[in-house]
Design a protein around this motif. Structure first.
Motif, PDB file in Angstrom:
ATOM      1  N   MET A 220       0.851  -1.169   0.000  1.00  0.00           N
ATOM      2  CA  MET A 220       0.000   0.000   0.000  1.00  0.00           C
ATOM      3  C   MET A 220       0.898   1.233   0.000  1.00  0.00           C
ATOM      4  N   ARG A 221       0.352   2.298  -0.469  1.00  0.00           N
ATOM      5  CA  ARG A 221       1.080   3.563  -0.493  1.00  0.00           C
ATOM      6  C   ARG A 221       0.455   4.537   0.481  1.00  0.00           C
ATOM      7  N   GLY A 222       1.254   5.481   0.909  1.00  0.00           N
ATOM      8  CA  GLY A 222       0.774   6.487   1.842  1.00  0.00           C
ATOM      9  C   GLY A 222       1.793   7.594   2.012  1.00  0.00           C
ATOM     10  N   GLN A 223       1.569   8.384   3.059  1.00  0.00           N
ATOM     11  CA  GLN A 223       2.428   9.529   3.320  1.00  0.00           C
ATOM     12  C   GLN A 223       2.690   9.608   4.815  1.00  0.00           C
ATOM     13  N   ILE A 224       3.928   9.892   5.188  1.00  0.00           N
ATOM     14  CA  ILE A 224       4.290   9.997   6.596  1.00  0.00           C
ATOM     15  C   ILE A 224       3.718  11.291   7.165  1.00  0.00           C
ATOM     16  N   LEU A 225       2.943  11.142   8.253  1.00  0.00           N
ATOM     17  CA  LEU A 225       2.330  12.289   8.899  1.00  0.00           C
ATOM     18  C   LEU A 225       3.196  12.872  10.004  1.00  0.00           C
ATOM     19  N   GLY A 226       3.940  12.008  10.677  1.00  0.00           N
ATOM     20  CA  GLY A 226       4.766  12.494  11.775  1.00  0.00           C
ATOM     21  C   GLY A 226       5.701  11.421  12.279  1.00  0.00           C
ATOM     22  N   VAL A 227       6.795  11.889  12.904  1.00  0.00           N
ATOM     23  CA  VAL A 227       7.784  10.997  13.485  1.00  0.00           C
ATOM     24  C   VAL A 227       8.240  11.609  14.803  1.00  0.00           C
ATOM     25  N   ASP A 228       8.185  10.823  15.869  1.00  0.00           N
ATOM     26  CA  ASP A 228       8.672  11.268  17.173  1.00  0.00           C
ATOM     27  C   ASP A 228      10.192  11.205  17.152  1.00  0.00           C
TER      28      ASP A 228
ATOM     29  N   THR B   9      11.754   8.769  20.051  1.00  0.00           N
ATOM     30  CA  THR B   9      11.582   7.312  19.992  1.00  0.00           C
ATOM     31  C   THR B   9      11.709   6.752  18.582  1.00  0.00           C
ATOM     32  N   GLY B  10      11.476   7.568  17.558  1.00  0.00           N
ATOM     33  CA  GLY B  10      11.501   7.089  16.184  1.00  0.00           C
ATOM     34  C   GLY B  10      10.168   6.520  15.723  1.00  0.00           C
ATOM     35  N   ASP B  11       9.177   6.461  16.643  1.00  0.00           N
ATOM     36  CA  ASP B  11       7.848   5.983  16.276  1.00  0.00           C
ATOM     37  C   ASP B  11       7.188   7.005  15.358  1.00  0.00           C
ATOM     38  N   GLY B  12       6.311   6.522  14.467  1.00  0.00           N
ATOM     39  CA  GLY B  12       5.686   7.446  13.539  1.00  0.00           C
ATOM     40  C   GLY B  12       4.299   7.029  13.128  1.00  0.00           C
ATOM     41  N   LEU B  13       3.716   7.845  12.243  1.00  0.00           N
ATOM     42  CA  LEU B  13       2.355   7.642  11.769  1.00  0.00           C
ATOM     43  C   LEU B  13       2.318   7.855  10.262  1.00  0.00           C
ATOM     44  N   VAL B  14       1.667   6.909   9.559  1.00  0.00           N
ATOM     45  CA  VAL B  14       1.525   6.982   8.099  1.00  0.00           C
ATOM     46  C   VAL B  14       0.041   7.054   7.770  1.00  0.00           C
ATOM     47  N   ALA B  15      -0.317   7.956   6.853  1.00  0.00           N
ATOM     48  CA  ALA B  15      -1.680   8.007   6.324  1.00  0.00           C
ATOM     49  C   ALA B  15      -1.696   7.165   5.060  1.00  0.00           C
TER      50      ALA B  15
ATOM     51  N   PRO C 102      12.952   8.539   8.214  1.00  0.00           N
ATOM     52  CA  PRO C 102      11.664   8.947   7.631  1.00  0.00           C
ATOM     53  C   PRO C 102      11.434  10.431   7.893  1.00  0.00           C
ATOM     54  N   ALA C 103      10.802  11.099   6.958  1.00  0.00           N
ATOM     55  CA  ALA C 103      10.554  12.532   7.083  1.00  0.00           C
ATOM     56  C   ALA C 103       9.075  12.821   6.856  1.00  0.00           C
ATOM     57  N   ILE C 104       8.567  13.804   7.542  1.00  0.00           N
ATOM     58  CA  ILE C 104       7.163  14.209   7.396  1.00  0.00           C
ATOM     59  C   ILE C 104       6.908  14.621   5.950  1.00  0.00           C
ATOM     60  N   GLY C 105       5.822  14.130   5.389  1.00  0.00           N
ATOM     61  CA  GLY C 105       5.432  14.459   4.023  1.00  0.00           C
ATOM     62  C   GLY C 105       5.988  13.517   2.975  1.00  0.00           C
ATOM     63  N   LEU C 106       6.875  12.618   3.379  1.00  0.00           N
ATOM     64  CA  LEU C 106       7.485  11.681   2.439  1.00  0.00           C
ATOM     65  C   LEU C 106       6.465  10.636   1.996  1.00  0.00           C
ATOM     66  N   HIS C 107       6.376  10.403   0.699  1.00  0.00           N
ATOM     67  CA  HIS C 107       5.485   9.372   0.161  1.00  0.00           C
ATOM     68  C   HIS C 107       6.196   8.033   0.263  1.00  0.00           C
ATOM     69  N   VAL C 108       5.480   7.038   0.793  1.00  0.00           N
ATOM     70  CA  VAL C 108       6.089   5.738   1.073  1.00  0.00           C
ATOM     71  C   VAL C 108       5.214   4.603   0.566  1.00  0.00           C
ATOM     72  N   ASP C 109       5.844   3.439   0.466  1.00  0.00           N
ATOM     73  CA  ASP C 109       5.159   2.197   0.168  1.00  0.00           C
ATOM     74  C   ASP C 109       5.386   1.301   1.382  1.00  0.00           C
TER      75      ASP C 109
END
Length: 150
Positions: free
Chosen positions: A1-9, A12-18, A38-45
């Motif tokens: 699936m594809r998405g975009q990184i919303l945030g990274v702590d 801790t390095g924990d994060g959230l992908v939309a 990982p960076a905020i706004g980066l498009h990921v698979d």
């Protein structure tokens, strides 16, 4: 699936992908399957497993284009500080460093406050404050928000 990184702590390095499916997925540093951070706004698979994103890879970027993480159109951190208020504080109370305290620059605020005790110090802090006022007014909103976000 594809998405975009919303945030990274950062701690801790924990994060959230939309995800493109409209759901949000959490991830841990060991889920990032690529060198770098990982960076905020980066498009990921990624592979969605329940509510977790695993095996996360950044999407390839076309030659000549700018990655989403560094693109000028990438989401910026909103600042709770207003550049007009900062400029007015710098113009009217700038020799006391009040605008610096307002922007969270306490060290330089204290320096300006101490300088304002003497006439010679006022000759230094007055132009400093005037330059700050002009700089805040001409600075783009995105840059101001990036520099002075809390």
């Amino acid at each position: 699936m594809r998405g975009q990184i919303l945030g990274v702590d950062r701690r801790t390095g924990d994060g959230l992908v939309a995800g493109d499916d409209g759901r949000r997925y959490t991830f841990r540093p060991d889920d990032w399957a690529h060198s770098g951070e990982p960076a905020i706004g980066l498009h990921v698979d990624f592979d969605p497993i329940d509510s977790r994103a695993q095996s996360i890879f950044p999407m390839p970027v076309a030659p000549g284009s700018v990655p989403a993480a560094v693109s000028p159109a990438a989401p910026t951190t909103a600042s709770d500080r207003n550049k007009i208020i900062a400029a007015l504080l710098a113009f009217f109370l700038g020799t006391l460093g009040i605008h610096r305290f307002y922007l969270g620059r306490n060290g330089s605020g204290i320096a300006m406050l101490v300088l304002s005790i003497t006439i010679v110090g006022l000759l230094v802090s007055a132009p400093w404050a005037l330059i700050d006022a002009v700089r805040y007014l001409v600075m783009p909103d995105e840059e101001f928000a990036r520099r002075y976000a809390r």
